[in-house]
Design an enzyme around this catalytic site. Sequence first.
Site, PDB file in Angstrom:
ATOM      1  N   LYS A 109      34.110 -26.992  76.697  1.00 45.76           N
ATOM      2  CA  LYS A 109      34.649 -25.938  77.559  1.00 45.76           C
ATOM      3  C   LYS A 109      34.033 -25.962  78.960  1.00 45.76           C
ATOM      4  O   LYS A 109      32.985 -26.569  79.181  1.00 45.76           O
ATOM      5  CB  LYS A 109      34.410 -24.583  76.885  1.00 45.76           C
ATOM      6  N   TYR A 116      45.617 -20.682  73.031  1.00 40.01           N
ATOM      7  CA  TYR A 116      44.959 -19.525  72.416  1.00 40.01           C
ATOM      8  C   TYR A 116      45.936 -18.396  72.088  1.00 40.01           C
ATOM      9  O   TYR A 116      45.521 -17.230  71.929  1.00 40.01           O
ATOM     10  CB  TYR A 116      43.835 -19.023  73.326  1.00 40.01           C
ATOM     11  N   ASN A 141      31.149 -20.205  75.097  1.00 42.34           N
ATOM     12  CA  ASN A 141      30.377 -20.753  73.981  1.00 42.34           C
ATOM     13  C   ASN A 141      30.526 -22.270  73.827  1.00 42.34           C
ATOM     14  O   ASN A 141      30.394 -22.816  72.731  1.00 42.34           O
ATOM     15  CB  ASN A 141      30.694 -19.989  72.686  1.00 42.34           C
ATOM     16  N   HIS A 190      35.149 -25.763  71.509  1.00 41.14           N
ATOM     17  CA  HIS A 190      36.185 -25.335  70.561  1.00 41.14           C
ATOM     18  C   HIS A 190      36.281 -26.380  69.464  1.00 41.14           C
ATOM     19  O   HIS A 190      36.168 -27.579  69.733  1.00 41.14           O
ATOM     20  CB  HIS A 190      37.554 -25.225  71.251  1.00 41.14           C
ATOM     21  N   GLU A 197      46.958 -28.838  67.233  1.00 41.10           N
ATOM     22  CA  GLU A 197      46.186 -28.865  68.480  1.00 41.10           C
ATOM     23  C   GLU A 197      46.082 -30.283  69.044  1.00 41.10           C
ATOM     24  O   GLU A 197      46.218 -30.486  70.256  1.00 41.10           O
ATOM     25  CB  GLU A 197      44.797 -28.271  68.229  1.00 41.10           C
TER      26      GLU A 197
END
Length: 139
Positions: free
Chosen positions: A10, A50, A113, A116, A127
């Site tokens: 991320k 998302y 965080n 993913h 995905e």
Amino acid sequence: MTERTFSIIKPDATRRNLTGKINAVIEDAGLRIVAQRRVKLTTDQAKKFYEVHAERPFYGELVEQMTAEPVVVQVLEGENAVAKYREVMGATNPEQAAEGTIRKSFALSIGENSVHGSDSLDNAKIEIAQFFTDDQIVG
Ligand code: ADP
Ligand code: MG
């Protein structure tokens, strides 16, 4: 069973030059990076990715964070790759993540965080298909 899972490094992590350190944790865990590309997500891509969280209060912030800087999208391959990578990532909230996990080592907060990882084999397939064609994955 050998599986493939989908991973994103991320923006909070790419911004801090942590791509290599995170890849080292992934590879040390026995997962093989069989496809990888750096990309700046569009707002539409992040929203769609998302979508399941669209009604959650953090959705807007999440989409903004995911489009703020480039990400690294990856396909990881290995024995039980989906569950294995969830274990390697650690809990969503870094304060609850186990020692040695990516999120414990690198995450800034529950939102930022660092990584993913797909939560099921079905979602992994969905995905992966959003970012890679079969010929781009070299196992
Ligand atoms: P995971 O990434 O561990 O599968 P979720 O699917 O529940 O976690 O949530 C997707 C992402 O949304 C998280 O990785 C995190 O970036 C963000 N997020 C989840 N819960 C919160 C929260 N309470 N506040 C802010 N951001 C959150
Ligand atoms: Mg999730």
